[in-house]
Design a protein around this motif. Structure first.
Motif, PDB file in Angstrom:
ATOM      1  N   GLN A  12      -0.576   4.544  -3.281  1.00  0.00           N
ATOM      2  CA  GLN A  12      -0.897   3.651  -2.178  1.00  0.00           C
ATOM      3  C   GLN A  12       0.305   2.766  -1.914  1.00  0.00           C
ATOM      4  OE1 GLN A  12      -4.407   1.553  -3.435  1.00  0.00           O
ATOM      5  NE2 GLN A  12      -5.756   3.079  -2.547  1.00  0.00           N
ATOM      6  N   LEU A  13       0.526   2.435  -0.640  1.00  0.00           N
ATOM      7  CA  LEU A  13       1.619   1.545  -0.278  1.00  0.00           C
ATOM      8  C   LEU A  13       1.153   0.098  -0.349  1.00  0.00           C
ATOM      9  CD1 LEU A  13       3.203   3.343   2.812  1.00  0.00           C
ATOM     10  CD2 LEU A  13       4.074   3.242   0.487  1.00  0.00           C
ATOM     11  N   THR A  14       2.009  -0.759  -0.914  1.00  0.00           N
ATOM     12  CA  THR A  14       1.749  -2.194  -0.902  1.00  0.00           C
ATOM     13  C   THR A  14       2.195  -2.743   0.451  1.00  0.00           C
ATOM     14  OG1 THR A  14       3.920  -2.690  -1.827  1.00  0.00           O
ATOM     15  CG2 THR A  14       2.117  -2.327  -3.393  1.00  0.00           C
ATOM     16  N   ASN A  15       2.088  -4.064   0.622  1.00  0.00           N
ATOM     17  CA  ASN A  15       2.550  -4.673   1.869  1.00  0.00           C
ATOM     18  C   ASN A  15       4.042  -4.444   2.072  1.00  0.00           C
ATOM     19  OD1 ASN A  15       0.021  -5.616   2.512  1.00  0.00           O
ATOM     20  ND2 ASN A  15       0.323  -7.586   1.525  1.00  0.00           N
ATOM     21  N   GLY A  17       5.716  -1.871   0.999  1.00  0.00           N
ATOM     22  CA  GLY A  17       5.856  -0.471   1.387  1.00  0.00           C
ATOM     23  C   GLY A  17       5.502  -0.231   2.840  1.00  0.00           C
ATOM     24  N   MET A  18       4.472  -0.913   3.330  1.00  0.00           N
ATOM     25  CA  MET A  18       4.096  -0.793   4.745  1.00  0.00           C
ATOM     26  C   MET A  18       5.188  -1.361   5.646  1.00  0.00           C
ATOM     27  SD  MET A  18       1.222   0.681   5.030  1.00  0.00           S
ATOM     28  CE  MET A  18      -0.468   0.450   5.373  1.00  0.00           C
ATOM     29  N   PHE A  19       5.763  -2.484   5.229  1.00  0.00           N
ATOM     30  CA  PHE A  19       6.878  -3.070   5.983  1.00  0.00           C
ATOM     31  C   PHE A  19       8.063  -2.113   6.006  1.00  0.00           C
ATOM     32  CE2 PHE A  19      10.661  -5.849   6.145  1.00  0.00           C
ATOM     33  CZ  PHE A  19      10.431  -6.436   7.386  1.00  0.00           C
ATOM     34  N   ALA A  21       7.891   1.187   5.707  1.00  0.00           N
ATOM     35  CA  ALA A  21       7.554   2.339   6.560  1.00  0.00           C
ATOM     36  C   ALA A  21       7.756   2.002   8.034  1.00  0.00           C
ATOM     37  CB  ALA A  21       6.120   2.773   6.293  1.00  0.00           C
ATOM     38  N   ALA A  22       7.381   0.787   8.417  1.00  0.00           N
ATOM     39  CA  ALA A  22       7.583   0.357   9.807  1.00  0.00           C
ATOM     40  C   ALA A  22       9.075   0.285  10.126  1.00  0.00           C
ATOM     41  CB  ALA A  22       6.914  -0.987  10.041  1.00  0.00           C
ATOM     42  N   GLY A  66      14.354   0.177   5.021  1.00  0.00           N
ATOM     43  CA  GLY A  66      12.963   0.623   5.048  1.00  0.00           C
ATOM     44  C   GLY A  66      12.707   1.778   4.104  1.00  0.00           C
ATOM     45  N   VAL A  70      10.006   1.663   1.053  1.00  0.00           N
ATOM     46  CA  VAL A  70       8.906   2.634   0.911  1.00  0.00           C
ATOM     47  C   VAL A  70       8.868   3.176  -0.508  1.00  0.00           C
ATOM     48  CG1 VAL A  70       8.165   4.948   1.599  1.00  0.00           C
ATOM     49  CG2 VAL A  70       8.732   3.286   3.324  1.00  0.00           C
ATOM     50  N   ARG A  74       5.293   1.007  -3.598  1.00  0.00           N
ATOM     51  CA  ARG A  74       4.114   1.865  -3.741  1.00  0.00           C
ATOM     52  C   ARG A  74       3.551   1.714  -5.151  1.00  0.00           C
ATOM     53  NH1 ARG A  74       6.749   7.903  -4.146  1.00  0.00           N
ATOM     54  NH2 ARG A  74       8.378   7.294  -5.584  1.00  0.00           N
TER      55      ARG A  74
END
Length: 96
Positions: A12-15, A17-19, A21-22, A66, A70, A74
């Protein structure tokens, strides 16, 4: 007979990781838009392409940073369980 184990892994991606990915996805888009702006400004007689060049650099850096975020951002969780051995008379799929 050796013990057999089954391992199930989830990611799972943490915050962070989401940042990342964006940034990895949107960085090249920003860089491409700034490149179009750079070309338009460079073609003008009195255009100043400095801000567009800075935008291209920032978009490229956002993509590279980024990717790292990523990978770092995670969480992996593992579930390990022992599998029951098969009875002696049951043959496996590859055994003759």
């Amino acid at each position: 007979m050796a013990k057999r184990f089954e391992i199930n892994t989830t990611q799972q991606l943490t915050n962070m990781g989401m940042f990342g990915a964006a940034g990895f996805v949107l960085g090249p888009v920003v860089s491409a838009l700034c490149y179009a702006w750079f070309i338009r400004e460079a073609a003008r007689s009195f255009g100043d392409p400095t801000l567009a060049a800075i935008g291209m650099i920032l978009g490229s850096l956002a993509c590279l940073i980024g990717l790292v975020l990523v990978i770092v951002g995670r969480v992996q969780s593992h579930l390990v369980r022992e599998i029951e051995p098969q009875p002696a008379g049951v043959k496996g799929l590859w055994e003759s």
